[in-house]
Design a protein around this motif. Structure first.
Motif, PDB file in Angstrom:
ATOM      1  N   ASN A   1       0.825  -1.208   0.000  1.00 42.92           N
ATOM      2  CA  ASN A   1       0.000   0.000   0.000  1.00 42.92           C
ATOM      3  C   ASN A   1       0.856   1.254   0.000  1.00 42.92           C
ATOM      4  O   ASN A   1       0.516   2.247   0.668  1.00 42.92           O
ATOM      5  CB  ASN A   1      -0.932   0.000   1.221  1.00 42.92           C
ATOM      6  CG  ASN A   1      -2.061  -1.000   1.087  1.00 42.92           C
ATOM      7  OD1 ASN A   1      -2.797  -1.007   0.097  1.00 42.92           O
ATOM      8  ND2 ASN A   1      -2.195  -1.870   2.075  1.00 42.92           N
TER       9      ASN A   1
ATOM     10  N   ASP B   1       1.225   3.419  -2.274  1.00 46.09           N
ATOM     11  CA  ASP B   1       0.483   4.554  -2.830  1.00 46.09           C
ATOM     12  C   ASP B   1      -0.375   5.227  -1.767  1.00 46.09           C
ATOM     13  O   ASP B   1      -0.399   6.455  -1.644  1.00 46.09           O
ATOM     14  CB  ASP B   1      -0.382   4.108  -4.017  1.00 46.09           C
ATOM     15  CG  ASP B   1      -1.246   2.889  -3.692  1.00 46.09           C
ATOM     16  OD1 ASP B   1      -1.046   2.283  -2.614  1.00 46.09           O
ATOM     17  OD2 ASP B   1      -2.116   2.551  -4.514  1.00 46.09           O
ATOM     18  N   ARG B   2      -1.052   4.429  -0.953  1.00 48.40           N
ATOM     19  CA  ARG B   2      -1.902   4.981   0.096  1.00 48.40           C
ATOM     20  C   ARG B   2      -1.071   5.640   1.199  1.00 48.40           C
ATOM     21  O   ARG B   2      -1.445   6.691   1.728  1.00 48.40           O
ATOM     22  CB  ARG B   2      -2.783   3.880   0.689  1.00 48.40           C
ATOM     23  CG  ARG B   2      -3.918   4.384   1.563  1.00 48.40           C
ATOM     24  CD  ARG B   2      -4.871   3.245   1.894  1.00 48.40           C
ATOM     25  NE  ARG B   2      -5.445   2.673   0.693  1.00 48.40           N
ATOM     26  CZ  ARG B   2      -6.477   3.182   0.038  1.00 48.40           C
ATOM     27  NH1 ARG B   2      -7.033   4.298   0.472  1.00 48.40           N
ATOM     28  NH2 ARG B   2      -6.944   2.601  -1.053  1.00 48.40           N
ATOM     29  N   GLU B   3       0.069   5.034   1.541  1.00 47.96           N
ATOM     30  CA  GLU B   3       0.942   5.620   2.560  1.00 47.96           C
ATOM     31  C   GLU B   3       1.449   6.989   2.114  1.00 47.96           C
ATOM     32  O   GLU B   3       1.440   7.956   2.888  1.00 47.96           O
ATOM     33  CB  GLU B   3       2.124   4.694   2.831  1.00 47.96           C
ATOM     34  CG  GLU B   3       1.768   3.414   3.563  1.00 47.96           C
ATOM     35  CD  GLU B   3       2.997   2.566   3.828  1.00 47.96           C
ATOM     36  OE1 GLU B   3       4.110   3.133   3.834  1.00 47.96           O
ATOM     37  OE2 GLU B   3       2.863   1.353   4.020  1.00 47.96           O
TER      38      GLU B   3
ATOM     39  N   ALA C   1       0.164   8.995  -0.191  1.00 43.81           N
ATOM     40  CA  ALA C   1      -0.946   9.943  -0.297  1.00 43.81           C
ATOM     41  C   ALA C   1      -1.355  10.461   1.080  1.00 43.81           C
ATOM     42  O   ALA C   1      -1.620  11.656   1.250  1.00 43.81           O
ATOM     43  CB  ALA C   1      -2.134   9.270  -0.985  1.00 43.81           C
TER      44      ALA C   1
ATOM     45  N   ASN D   1       2.866   1.888  -7.746  1.00 40.17           N
ATOM     46  CA  ASN D   1       2.238   2.401  -6.526  1.00 40.17           C
ATOM     47  C   ASN D   1       2.809   3.764  -6.145  1.00 40.17           C
ATOM     48  O   ASN D   1       2.069   4.670  -5.742  1.00 40.17           O
ATOM     49  CB  ASN D   1       2.447   1.416  -5.376  1.00 40.17           C
ATOM     50  CG  ASN D   1       1.524   0.219  -5.470  1.00 40.17           C
ATOM     51  OD1 ASN D   1       0.596   0.200  -6.265  1.00 40.17           O
ATOM     52  ND2 ASN D   1       1.789  -0.792  -4.671  1.00 40.17           N
TER      53      ASN D   1
ATOM     54  N   GLY E   1       0.775   7.222  -5.807  1.00 43.45           N
ATOM     55  CA  GLY E   1       0.779   7.986  -4.568  1.00 43.45           C
ATOM     56  C   GLY E   1       1.251   9.412  -4.760  1.00 43.45           C
ATOM     57  O   GLY E   1       0.707  10.346  -4.158  1.00 43.45           O
TER      58      GLY E   1
ATOM     59  N   MET F   1      -6.253   5.540  -6.992  1.00 47.43           N
ATOM     60  CA  MET F   1      -5.665   4.362  -6.356  1.00 47.43           C
ATOM     61  C   MET F   1      -6.552   3.139  -6.545  1.00 47.43           C
ATOM     62  O   MET F   1      -6.062   2.027  -6.770  1.00 47.43           O
ATOM     63  CB  MET F   1      -5.434   4.637  -4.866  1.00 47.43           C
ATOM     64  CG  MET F   1      -4.310   5.623  -4.596  1.00 47.43           C
ATOM     65  SD  MET F   1      -3.856   5.752  -2.846  1.00 47.43           S
ATOM     66  CE  MET F   1      -5.322   6.572  -2.190  1.00 47.43           C
TER      67      MET F   1
END
Length: 264
Positions: free
Chosen positions: A76, A78-80, A82, A160, A164, A177
């Protein structure tokens, strides 16, 4: 400095170890997914011995290996990234004496090692007990696949990171995402092998990096791609790894010039 980056791998591994029960349950979930696809493909094949170049044993092995490989290369990042951009903590990261993006890659690798040892390996063992998976007996195939699997992680992590980093420009890239995750699972060949796509779509996929994540390595592992052609497959993975470095560098360079904090 190198030891500092290695510490990020170790720290992320230990952090994931604290939540290992979640991943033990994940093994069951992946086994159910593999079982669902196994019976689906059994129905599709019917009495036919081969479809799109895949025999029934090859397809069974492809399903099991592809899903378990996903357990390793999935992360994750990309989420981290972002989230750190949205809450402003990325500003603190940027003033520290290390490469922010390289740290993220090391953290992703630490998570990948955890998933490899405590998710992928035991999960594949359990799946082999339940379904008729035919693993290769040649050590060379295993070695080549291990290298390809590492590049699968690198390429997926690069995608990713790119996703992000767009949070610098669109502020909320949640939709992007989600779209990325669907595209990776579909176009990498996890859901459906690329050989089953229409000819025109297969031609397009050859110009995209997704096939280098799952389809190409799994094809070598299952024997659909002869071992003598493995060098070409690995070369394509290495090429995509190098190509993706350019957009990451360009977006990172542009992002650092327009950073503004939304909170924190």
């Amino acid at each position: 400095m190198i030891s500092a980056y290695i510490d990020f791998i170790r720290i992320r591994f230990l952090m994931m170890l604290a939540y290992r029960v979640n991943y033990y349950s994940g093994i069951i979930i992946y086994a159910i997914n593999i079982g669902a696809y196994y019976f689906l493909w059994q129905a599709i094949y019917g009495s036919q011995e081969s479809l799109a170049g895949f025999t029934v044993p090859q397809m069974t092995t492809y399903i099991a290996v592809s899903w378990m490989a996903r357990a390793f290369y999935f992360n994750n990042l990309d989420r981290e990234i972002a989230n750190e951009i949205r809450d402003g903590s990325v500003a603190v990261q940027l003033i520290r004496p290390y490469s922010y993006l390289l740290v993220k890659m090391m953290q992703g690798f630490g998570e990948g090692l955890f998933r490899l040892l405590l998710f992928m390996v035991p999960g594949l063992f359990i799946v082999c007990l339940i379904f008729p998976v035919s693993l290769p007996k040649e050590p060379t195939v295993w070695l080549i696949y291990a290298v390809m699997l590492f590049f699968s992680f690198l390429i997926n992590s690069q995608i990713n990171i790119l996703t992000g980093l767009f949070a610098f420009f669109v502020e909320n890239n949640e939709g992007m995402m989600r779209m990325k995750r669907v595209m990776v699972d579909l176009f990498s060949g996890v859901v459906v092998p690329i050989a089953f796509f229409p000819g025109w779509l297969t031609g397009i996929m050859q110009w995209l990096p997704f096939q280098a994540i799952t389809y190409l390595p799994s094809s070598v592992f299952t024997g659909r791609t002869p071992i003598k052609e493995a060098a070409g497959v690995f070369g394509l993975q290495a090429l995509w790894f190098v190509i993706l470095l350019l957009p990451i560098w360009l977006i990172w360079r542009a992002a650092r010039k327009r950073l503004f904090v939304q909170g924190g």
